[in-house]
Scaffold this active site. Structure first.
Site, PDB file in Angstrom:
ATOM      1  CG  ASP A  99      51.411  23.971  43.973  1.00 42.65           C
ATOM      2  OD1 ASP A  99      50.622  23.038  43.768  1.00 42.65           O
ATOM      3  OD2 ASP A  99      51.067  25.036  44.532  1.00 42.65           O
ATOM      4  CD  GLU A 104      74.974  24.235  39.103  1.00 41.64           C
ATOM      5  OE1 GLU A 104      75.125  23.846  40.282  1.00 41.64           O
ATOM      6  OE2 GLU A 104      74.710  25.407  38.802  1.00 41.64           O
TER       7      GLU A 104
HETATM    8  C1  NOJ Z   1      47.795  22.930  43.226  1.00 39.19           C
HETATM    9  C2  NOJ Z   1      47.767  21.822  44.217  1.00 39.19           C
HETATM   10  O1  NOJ Z   1      47.738  20.595  43.532  1.00 39.19           O
HETATM   11  C3  NOJ Z   1      46.548  22.054  45.073  1.00 39.19           C
HETATM   12  O2  NOJ Z   1      46.270  20.962  45.891  1.00 39.19           O
HETATM   13  C4  NOJ Z   1      46.762  23.316  45.857  1.00 39.19           C
HETATM   14  O3  NOJ Z   1      45.588  23.635  46.565  1.00 39.19           O
HETATM   15  C5  NOJ Z   1      47.100  24.487  44.952  1.00 39.19           C
HETATM   16  N1  NOJ Z   1      48.025  24.153  43.916  1.00 39.19           N
HETATM   17  C6  NOJ Z   1      47.691  25.619  45.749  1.00 39.19           C
HETATM   18  O4  NOJ Z   1      48.983  25.290  46.182  1.00 39.19           O
END
Ligand code: NOJ
Ligand code: CA
Length: 572
Positions: free
Chosen positions: A221, A272
């Site tokens: 993310d 790994e």
């Molecule tokens: C990207 C994620 O896909 C989204 O849903 C989220 O709100 C933001 N990152 C923050 O984590």
């Protein structure tokens, strides 16, 4: 613990390790997929109960959006504990059963890692608030004194993605105003300090925790946000626009060059394992910079979000395709293709709106203005899906797109869950419209999602798009996905693609090895197809003509595996 890997995983060394290069990956948003216990929230046993459905779709892997303990301030992207399952969604034992069930049918499992921020309920953040400025507990996050005479102003002008300031003030234990902490998203999502070794090590522990449980890969993310320029005085950055960071890698907040040192360390850990664990970066960066995330000494692959912003236009699609294939060559990774995910308006809707529509305003109008042409949208969405499934690289499918679901644009204000709604003082409706629980059965309450209703309201038109209404129905969107994925699995052998010459503007026509040819008509006139056998089309053909907004896959018989056809018939 999960079962041992099934036989197909144990083929040649190379293909075992490279399974992800051309995978069809299905994204599950767990709270909205299937609810096993009637509490209105999708859960892990619900997902496991639908493994046969996903196997019948022919996908190679699933990616689970966060299922960790969370107060759901941001749909689970506010994580309380990275190494557990939210009790409303199940247990670690349920997770192990889920992995085993997928592995039994040769489907890999990817989980979402959210390293930029935790939730404000994470033990470390509680510890930070309970500790004084300058303490090691605070050093895991980004705390700063406020500006102004009494520290009443935020430390810098940095904005949050979800509206207003990226800083929230705290109170000291005696109730007086204290330091401020940084959150690029909602205040419930404090950003980690990625210069802190404890933070770095803790994420290695988390990655190992899931990899040891049999997880095959990770979706990372906001991979481009971890490292910030925190040198004093803090530099100004009053606004940010995704994709707009400088190519130099010296933006204040995003896509900084030093973020790659984090991923080099992760890669050592991934390697790994046997086969090495896979990772894909969610990085809203300039296309040219994506290559850095996709390299073999980094995460290994990066999402290409270019088609989320492309109009229904042949030239736009073609240049995205060419640029991404070139970048895949440069990085040594494979291309990725994304038409929908849980953060954007579904593609069956985007392609049914007039070019240039401002999607935020459209959502605010409850999907009324401008008018959506749902049948054009679905026709184009199907054509686009077949187009990307014919391309080299891996395709990411978002749950419900295989049913042709459109965005639910009229969720009543009092039921909106996305923090964007409140944080923007109701000027942005957010992403709930793509997160409405799936319709499985036209006749059951909550369309078979569960027995206790659905946590977001499902519209009546979901009935006709439900799995039950489409399964085994010839020509349905669901059957088109199944057939397309099956053909692709059979035909795809390498990353080569050749554009055919001579097709008119508006038509995208290319050939892949094995005599596999894909033609998409994004123009307004019917296009005469070459005299080849059509193996699948995204909509009805009129005789030998490919109508607008349609893709056809054709095959030249008598071609050997891995060979190119010599003379390409180009149609007229
Ligand atoms: C990207 C994620 O896909 C989204 O849903 C989220 O709100 C933001 N990152 C923050 O984590
Ligand atoms: Ca449930």
């Amino acid at each position: 613990m999960p079962d041992p890997l099934p036989a197909r995983f144990a083929s040649t060394e190379e293909s075992r390790a490279a399974w992800w290069r051309d995978a069809v990956v299905y994204q599950i948003y767990p709270r909205s997929f299937a609810d096993s216990n009637g509490d209105g929230i999708g859960d892990l046993p619900g997902i496991t109960s639908r493994v046969p459905y996903l196997a019948s779709l022919g996908i190679d892997a699933v990616w689970l959006s966060p299922f960790y303990p969370s107060a759901l301030a941001d749909g689970g992207y506010d994580v309380d504990d990275y190494r557990d399952v939210d009790p409303r969604l199940g247990t670690l034992h349920d997770f192990d059963e889920l992995v085993a069930a997928f592995h039994r049918v040769d489907i890999r499992v990817m989980v979402d890692i959210v390293p930029n921020h935790s939730s404000n309920r994470h033990q470390w953040f509680r510890d930070a608030l309970a500790s004084p400025p300058g303490s090691p507990e605070r050093a895991r996050y980004v705390f700063r004194d406020g500006r102004g005479e009494a520290g009443e102003l935020p430390p810098s002008d940095w904005p949050s993605h979800f509206g207003t300031s990226a800083w929230t003030g705290t109170q000291d234990l005696d109730g007086t105003p204290g330091q401020w902490y940084l959150h690029l998203f909602s205040p419930e999502q404090p950003d980690f300090n990625w210069d802190n070794r404890e933070v770095q090590l803790d994420f290695l522990t988390t990655l190992r925790f899931w990899a040891d449980r049999g997880v095959d890969g990770f979706r990372v993310d906001v991979a481009h946000a971890l490292k910030k320029d925190l040198s004093e005085p803090l530099r100004s950055k009053p606004a940010f626009v995704d994709f707009d960071n400088p190519l130099s890698g010296d933006d204040v907040l995003f896509d900084r060059n030093e973020v790659h040192s984090v991923y080099r360390e992760w890669r050592t850990l991934f390697d790994e394992y046997d086969p090495p664990r896979f990772a894909v970066a969610e990085a809203w960066v300039r296309p040219e910079r994506r290559v850095l995330y996709a390299r073999a000494d980094g995460l290994g692959q990066a999402f290409n979000f270019d088609l989320l912003r492309a109009d229904w236009d042949a030239e736009a699609f073609r240049s995205v395709i060419d640029q991404n294939l070139e970048m895949a060559r440069e990085s040594g990774s494979s291309s990725t293709w994304v038409l929908s995910n849980h953060d954007v308006v579904r593609h069956a809707t985007r392609f049914g709106l007039p070019k240039g529509t401002d999607l935020h305003s459209w959502l605010l109008s409850n999907g009324v203005a401008p008018a959506l042409d749902r049948s054009v949208g679905l026709r184009r969405a199907r054509a686009a899906t077949m187009l990307v499934l014919a391309l080299p690289g891996s395709t990411y499918i978002y749950q419900g797109e295989e049913l042709g679901l459109a965005e639910v644009a009229d969720i009543p204000a009092d039921q909106i869950q996305d923090p964007i709604w409140e944080r923007t003082a109701h000027t942005g409706k957010g992403r709930d419209g793509s997160r409405v629980p799936l319709p499985w059965d036209p006749h059951l309450p909550s369309f078979g999602f569960g027995t206790g209703g659905a946590h977001l309201p499902q519209p009546a038109w979901f009935a006709d798009l439900s799995v039950g209404a489409q399964s085994t129905v010839e020509g349905s969107t669901f059957e088109m996905y199944r057939e397309a994925i099956a053909h692709r699995t059979r035909l795809h052998t390498s990353d080569e693609l050749r554009w055919t010459s001579g097709s008119p503007s508006g038509v995208l026509d290319f050939e892949r090895p094995n005599g596999w040819r894909s033609i998409t008509n994004l123009g307004t006139e019917p296009y005469r197809l070459p005299e080849l056998e059509v193996i699948l089309s995204s909509g009805p053909l009129s005789g030998q003509f490919l109508p607008p907004d349609t893709t056809a896959w054709m095959i030249l018989h008598g071609t050997r595996a891995n060979s190119w056809t010599r003379e390409l018939p180009t149609g007229s």
